[in-house]
Design a protein around this motif. Structure first.
Motif, mmCIF file in Angstrom:
data_model
loop_
_atom_site.group_PDB
_atom_site.id
_atom_site.type_symbol
_atom_site.label_atom_id
_atom_site.label_comp_id
_atom_site.label_asym_id
_atom_site.label_seq_id
_atom_site.Cartn_x
_atom_site.Cartn_y
_atom_site.Cartn_z
ATOM 1 N N THR B 243 1.401 4.478 -11.295
ATOM 2 C CA THR B 243 0.235 4.358 -12.150
ATOM 3 C C THR B 243 -0.507 5.686 -12.180
ATOM 4 O OG1 THR B 243 -1.838 3.181 -12.521
ATOM 5 C CG2 THR B 243 -1.171 3.477 -10.233
ATOM 6 N N ALA B 244 -1.185 5.944 -13.281
ATOM 7 C CA ALA B 244 -2.001 7.160 -13.370
ATOM 8 C C ALA B 244 -3.325 6.983 -12.660
ATOM 9 C CB ALA B 244 -2.222 7.526 -14.835
ATOM 10 N N ASP B 245 -3.703 5.739 -12.440
ATOM 11 C CA ASP B 245 -4.970 5.481 -11.743
ATOM 12 C C ASP B 245 -4.882 4.113 -11.070
ATOM 13 O OD1 ASP B 245 -7.482 5.225 -10.782
ATOM 14 O OD2 ASP B 245 -8.505 5.338 -12.724
ATOM 15 N N VAL B 246 -4.840 4.129 -9.769
ATOM 16 C CA VAL B 246 -4.677 2.875 -9.032
ATOM 17 C C VAL B 246 -5.972 2.077 -8.977
ATOM 18 C CG1 VAL B 246 -5.238 3.739 -6.722
ATOM 19 C CG2 VAL B 246 -3.512 1.935 -6.988
ATOM 20 N N GLY B 247 -7.084 2.685 -9.416
ATOM 21 C CA GLY B 247 -8.344 1.956 -9.498
ATOM 22 C C GLY B 247 -9.153 2.012 -8.215
ATOM 23 N N ALA B 248 -10.242 1.281 -8.234
ATOM 24 C CA ALA B 248 -11.183 1.345 -7.111
ATOM 25 C C ALA B 248 -10.676 0.605 -5.884
ATOM 26 C CB ALA B 248 -12.531 0.760 -7.551
ATOM 27 N N ASN B 249 -9.823 -0.352 -6.109
ATOM 28 C CA ASN B 249 -9.329 -1.160 -4.988
ATOM 29 C C ASN B 249 -7.814 -1.040 -4.910
ATOM 30 O OD1 ASN B 249 -11.978 -2.285 -4.399
ATOM 31 N ND2 ASN B 249 -11.692 -3.436 -6.316
ATOM 32 N N PRO B 250 -7.321 -0.091 -4.161
ATOM 33 C CA PRO B 250 -5.862 0.062 -4.061
ATOM 34 C C PRO B 250 -5.260 -1.108 -3.278
ATOM 35 C CG PRO B 250 -6.958 1.505 -2.498
ATOM 36 C CD PRO B 250 -8.050 0.891 -3.336
ATOM 37 N N PRO B 251 -3.987 -1.388 -3.496
ATOM 38 C CA PRO B 251 -3.337 -2.485 -2.759
ATOM 39 C C PRO B 251 -3.269 -2.171 -1.268
ATOM 40 C CG PRO B 251 -1.953 -1.685 -4.561
ATOM 41 C CD PRO B 251 -3.073 -0.726 -4.418
ATOM 42 N N ASP B 252 -3.191 -3.211 -0.472
ATOM 43 C CA ASP B 252 -2.983 -3.070 0.968
ATOM 44 C C ASP B 252 -1.515 -3.337 1.303
ATOM 45 O OD1 ASP B 252 -5.668 -2.544 1.847
ATOM 46 O OD2 ASP B 252 -6.128 -4.630 1.322
ATOM 47 N N PHE B 253 -1.158 -3.003 2.520
ATOM 48 C CA PHE B 253 0.158 -3.365 3.049
ATOM 49 C C PHE B 253 0.276 -4.891 3.020
ATOM 50 C CE2 PHE B 253 2.797 -4.437 6.821
ATOM 51 C CZ PHE B 253 3.947 -3.748 6.500
ATOM 52 N N GLY B 254 1.242 -5.396 2.287
ATOM 53 C CA GLY B 254 1.441 -6.843 2.214
ATOM 54 C C GLY B 254 0.799 -7.511 1.019
ATOM 55 N N THR B 255 0.035 -6.762 0.220
ATOM 56 C CA THR B 255 -0.557 -7.337 -0.983
ATOM 57 C C THR B 255 0.535 -7.768 -1.969
ATOM 58 O OG1 THR B 255 -2.549 -5.975 -0.815
ATOM 59 C CG2 THR B 255 -1.991 -6.809 -3.003
ATOM 60 N N VAL B 256 0.306 -8.911 -2.627
ATOM 61 C CA VAL B 256 1.222 -9.351 -3.690
ATOM 62 C C VAL B 256 0.662 -8.881 -5.025
ATOM 63 C CG1 VAL B 256 2.267 -11.309 -4.866
ATOM 64 C CG2 VAL B 256 1.981 -11.355 -2.378
ATOM 65 N N GLU B 265 6.709 -9.819 -9.695
ATOM 66 C CA GLU B 265 5.851 -9.784 -8.511
ATOM 67 C C GLU B 265 6.495 -8.926 -7.430
ATOM 68 O OE1 GLU B 265 3.584 -14.088 -8.627
ATOM 69 O OE2 GLU B 265 5.406 -13.899 -7.456
ATOM 70 N N MET B 266 5.662 -8.251 -6.682
ATOM 71 C CA MET B 266 6.166 -7.484 -5.539
ATOM 72 C C MET B 266 5.203 -7.594 -4.363
ATOM 73 S SD MET B 266 5.304 -3.397 -5.783
ATOM 74 C CE MET B 266 6.650 -2.945 -6.811
ATOM 75 N N ILE B 267 5.779 -7.457 -3.167
ATOM 76 C CA ILE B 267 4.957 -7.379 -1.950
ATOM 77 C C ILE B 267 4.866 -5.910 -1.581
ATOM 78 C CG2 ILE B 267 4.744 -8.052 0.465
ATOM 79 C CD1 ILE B 267 6.549 -10.461 -0.214
ATOM 80 N N VAL B 268 3.658 -5.394 -1.566
ATOM 81 C CA VAL B 268 3.469 -3.964 -1.353
ATOM 82 C C VAL B 268 3.847 -3.576 0.071
ATOM 83 C CG1 VAL B 268 1.745 -2.113 -1.245
ATOM 84 C CG2 VAL B 268 1.677 -3.797 -3.099
ATOM 85 N N ASP B 269 4.599 -2.491 0.166
ATOM 86 C CA ASP B 269 4.996 -1.954 1.463
ATOM 87 C C ASP B 269 4.253 -0.654 1.744
ATOM 88 O OD1 ASP B 269 6.341 -1.516 3.810
ATOM 89 O OD2 ASP B 269 8.185 -0.816 2.856
ATOM 90 N N TYR B 270 4.302 0.251 0.780
ATOM 91 C CA TYR B 270 3.728 1.579 1.009
ATOM 92 C C TYR B 270 3.200 2.122 -0.300
ATOM 93 C CZ TYR B 270 3.672 6.641 1.844
ATOM 94 O OH TYR B 270 3.301 7.945 1.925
ATOM 95 N N ILE B 271 2.062 2.829 -0.245
ATOM 96 C CA ILE B 271 1.543 3.523 -1.428
ATOM 97 C C ILE B 271 1.257 4.964 -1.032
ATOM 98 C CG2 ILE B 271 0.587 1.401 -2.389
ATOM 99 C CD1 ILE B 271 -2.192 2.339 -1.606
ATOM 100 N N THR B 272 1.324 5.847 -1.992
ATOM 101 C CA THR B 272 1.230 7.274 -1.663
ATOM 102 C C THR B 272 -0.208 7.765 -1.542
ATOM 103 O OG1 THR B 272 1.447 7.772 -4.021
ATOM 104 C CG2 THR B 272 3.456 7.862 -2.683
ATOM 105 N N THR B 273 -1.137 7.145 -2.290
ATOM 106 C CA THR B 273 -2.547 7.545 -2.209
ATOM 107 C C THR B 273 -3.420 6.306 -2.347
ATOM 108 O OG1 THR B 273 -2.726 7.874 -4.596
ATOM 109 C CG2 THR B 273 -2.098 9.797 -3.277
ATOM 110 N N LEU B 274 -4.685 6.473 -2.022
ATOM 111 C CA LEU B 274 -5.610 5.354 -2.153
ATOM 112 C C LEU B 274 -6.440 5.455 -3.430
ATOM 113 C CD1 LEU B 274 -6.959 4.890 1.506
ATOM 114 C CD2 LEU B 274 -4.962 3.891 0.390
#
Lengths: 74, 702
Positions: B243-256, B265-274
């Motif tokens: 995404t070009a902008d993950v927004g004010a509330n980035p996903p957490d580890f385990g977020t659906v 649908e995906m279960i979040v494992d890792y994101i590169t930035t907040l």
């Protein structure tokens, strides 16, 4: 009649030859206890090394420094 | 035999007709499965017009999006040839899928039919019922149609195309996972992309430096790499979205996360930035895939709404990226800036080898390789060797050796330490040895009974069960091993590896600069050492016992100096050295007394050899021939010295063929006999079963 024992227990240089441990020798190379002939314990030339995969990783001047595997759930 | 499962066979003849007369005309019928089964064949009720040639018709299975339209790439497909389709009457035309697809229960899918050769003169007609015209409605799905090659779809809710799904519910395979080989060399990362085929993961090219120490470990369907400042991940599990902008509330580890358009649908494992532009890696749990430009939503751990737009369609694994804390943010801690040792212990990723803190170890949170912050009152917390009671090991760490989830060995430069249990949960560290360390990260292995073998200060050691005091097993047979090898970590690599097939440990020393390789095979059966030498192309830099999914690829693999993976092959009588093979120079000698009274000489009047293999041919593998020579000496050490130095022999010859050979009329005289058997001929091997001779006593030694 005298039987000379094949040095099936490999190489040992920790003793003088007259006290050589039984079934060992002080002179050997590339012999295995389980070699190329059947899966029996018998002093035999070691098996040769053969390519397992056709790909050459990175060219002939670059050794492979790490091998492992990864398992993924289907 | 395939069984009919989900189908709609029509209720109100004559049926309506959906005509496909353009390559971009795609017809679809959604349906909802009643039971899970292996879908192998789809029949459709079709015909063509008289004289038409419709070419190849494609029948495919798709997932559906939230609106019930076909979406993503085909899950399975097959083809129907023109010749199979009648141009006069409708018929059930079978289409066998190129590979069966396991459909889930109570899940909506869509069957899609189209053909690239369709035009106004070559037409397919697929019949459908319409409950608006008196037929019963098919409850499991609806007619779908597209006039732009599947880019967009429309639904006719009253229409239902006639189809039949066949398959079976017999177990089609016990396979639930796939294993892929990984090989790293020349700053490149290669993986087994399909059976027996290695492919480079190009994103990794030059992103690691194989001149520097490098280790890697498999965890969580990924490979974690420690290569000093290059801490990397090769991810074989996750789907990537950006995404070009993950927004004010980035996903957490385990977020659906859920795709608004695709329904993916995906279960979040890792994101590169907040914040801002962000790449998200997660395990997709739907067959539907994330599309470009859709809004992805979810809820984070603090119940904040997550919303961002994807900037591209999803990307399938494998992926290559930097290994950082979650979001690359210090609120999740930080990995050490440099490490070349990595292991997995109790679900923690373990790192060591920081040049400024060589006695420190670092462990991630349990089951979370992205969380490195130290948290009180959390037994799962990340830990390091200075923040817990089980602290630093006090020596330079050279090898990390886990034993399941129970205990962990730190092999250090001059000592060995045992971590018992979990360092954040009453674990303890004890010194197992203060007299020897472990030479390097490649200089150890375990046998099938979890005994640890390693190269240490004074040769080869064994630690029973991996946690007893180390015992030197090479000192008696090889008292000068360390002296002879003149080991220098800046010049040599030592590799120990367990050979399960031959029940032994291969110990090799390879010169880094040119691949010169010597070693010993230590047999666990005979407890003896067997010297080996290899060609420089075969110089061993690493080894791995690969338990491949493919039986023929299961082997103890050696990472060789010339970039090839090799293994011992029982039928190979030569060493592969790249473009050609090289003969193996194999030999052994024996020094035997031929006198009963060491003041007198003996005469060996004849010598008889039984070569391996029995009769020529037959059930047992045959030995090739070998050469022999024999020496005489008045003392044993001279006899051995003559063998080693290549002194002129008393006699010599060759033996050919298998079984018992004719007597060698040696007539050699002396107190001691030196015998040598050898073969350095290409495409030959040899083994000797038995050796005996006739000795007579003669005069005094002068």
């Amino acid at each position: 009649m005298a039987e000379f024992q094949i040095p099936i227990k490999g190489y040992s240089e920790g003793f003088t030859p007259d006290k050589q441990p039984s079934l060992t020798t002080g002179y050997m190379d590339n012999m295995f206890p389980r070699g190329t002939l059947e899966e029996k314990i018998r002093l035999t030339q070691r098996p040769g090394l053969d390519k397992t995969f056709a790909a050459q990783i990175g060219g002939d001047t670059a050794p492979i420094v790490c091998i492992l595997s990864v398992t993924t759930v289907d | 035999m395939a069984t009919l499962y989900d189908n709609y066979s029509g209720t109100a003849e004559p049926y309506n007709a959906l005509t496909l007369d353009n390559a971009n005309d795609w017809a679809g019928q959604s349906f909802t499965t009643t039971v899970p089964f292996s879908l192998s064949r789809i029949d459709i009720w079709i015909r063509k017009l008289s004289g038409d040639n419709v070419g190849t018709i494609i029948v495919a299975l798709y997932a559906v999006d939230g609106s019930g339209h076909p979406t993503g790439v085909a899950l399975a497909s097959g083809t129907i040839d023109d010749s199979a389709i009648s141009d006069s009457t409708y018929a059930w035309i079978p289409c066998t899928l190129s590979s069966a697809y396991n459909v889930s229960a109570s899940t909506k899918y869509a069957i899609v039919v189209h053909g690239t050769a369709l035009d106004a003169s070559n037409v397919i007609i697929w019949s459908y019922d319409d409950n608006g015209s008196g037929a019963s409605d098919f409850a499991g799905g609806d007619l779908e149609w597209s006039t732009n090659g599947g880019s967009s779809w429309s639904t006719t809710t009253t229409g239902d195309l006639l189809f039949r799904c066949y398959g079976n519910i017999a177990p089609s395979s016990d396979k639930t996972y796939s294993r892929a080989l990984i090989a790293i060399g020349n700053h490149e990362f290669w993986y087994e992309s399909s059976t027996s085929t290695l492919t480079e993961l190009t994103a990794a090219n030059a992103d690691i430096n194989t001149v520097n120490p490098l280790t890697a470990v498999e965890a969580y369907q990924k490979v974690f790499i420690a290569n000093k400042t290059n801490l990397k991940v090769a991810d074989f599990l996750n789907t990537k979205i950006a995404t070009a902008d993950v927004g004010a509330n980035p996903p957490d580890f385990g977020t659906v996360l859920t795709g608004g358009s695709s329904g993916a649908e995906m279960i979040v494992d890792y994101i590169t930035t907040l914040s801002s532009a962000c790449t998200i890696y997660g395990k997709r749990i739907t067959t539907a895939t994330f599309s470009s430009g859709e809004t992805v939503t979810g809820t984070d751990d603090d119940d904040n709404a997550i919303s961002f737009a994807t900037s591209a369609v999803e990307t399938a694994p494998p992926h290559w990226y930097d290994w950082t804390a979650f979001g690359g943010d210090s609120s999740f801690g930080a990995l050490p800036a440099s490490a070349y040792l990595v292991a997995l212990y109790r679900g923690r990723l373990v790192l060591a080898g920081h040049p400024d803190y060589p006695n420190m170890w670092y462990m991630s949170k349990i089951a979370n390789p992205w969380k490195w912050i130290y948290e009180e009152d959390d037994r799962l917390t990340a830990v390091s060797g200075n923040n817990v009671k089980a602290g630093e090991v006090g020596d330079i760490i050279r090898a990390l050796i886990p034993f399941g989830d129970d205990y962990f060995i730190f092999g250090c430069a001059s000592s060995i330490h045992l971590l018992d249990g979990d360092p954040a949960d009453n674990g303890s560290i004890d010194k197992l040895s203060g007299t020897t360390g472990i030479y390097s990260w490649t200089a150890w292995c375990k046998d099938a009974e979890e005994n640890l073998y390693f190269f240490g200060r004074d040769g080869v050691y064994k630690m029973t069960g991996g946690r007893s005091k180390p015992v030197n097993i090479s000192r008696t047979a090889l008292p000068k091993l360390v002296l002879d090898w003149a080991l220098d970590p800046s010049l040599h690599r030592v590799v120990l590896t367990y050979d399960a097939k031959r029940q032994g440990i291969l110990i090799t020393k390879t010169t880094l600069s040119d691949g010169t390789c010597v070693g010993y095979f230590y047999s666990l059966e005979t407890e003896g050492f067997y010297p080996v030498t290899f060609q420089t192309q075969n110089g061993i830099f690493c080894a791995y016992d690969y338990n491949s999914d493919t039986p023929t690829d299961r082997a103890l693999l050696f990472g060789c100096n010339d970039g090839y993976l090799r293994s011992f092959l029982d039928t190979a009588k030569d060493d592969d050295t790249g473009a050609s093979d090289t003969a193996i120079n194999s030999y052994f000698g024996m020094v035997e007394p031929i006198t009963e009274d060491f003041d007198r000489e003996g005469v060996l009047t004849s010598l008889t050899v039984e070569m391996a293999g029995g009769a020529s041919g037959g059930d047992f593998s045959d030995s090739d021939g070998c050469s022999y020579e024999y020496h005489s000496a008045d003392d044993s050490e001279t006899a051995l010295e003559d063998l080693k130095d290549g002194a002129t022999a008393w006699g010599s010859g060759t033996l050919s063929g298998t079984g018992r050979k004719s007597r060698i009329r040696s007539r050699i005289r002396g107190a001691w006999l030196g015998l040598k058997f050898y073969n350095s001929t290409a495409s030959e091997t040899f083994g000797i079963n038995k050796l005996f001779g006739i000795i007579k006593q003669v005069g005094r030694i002068k």
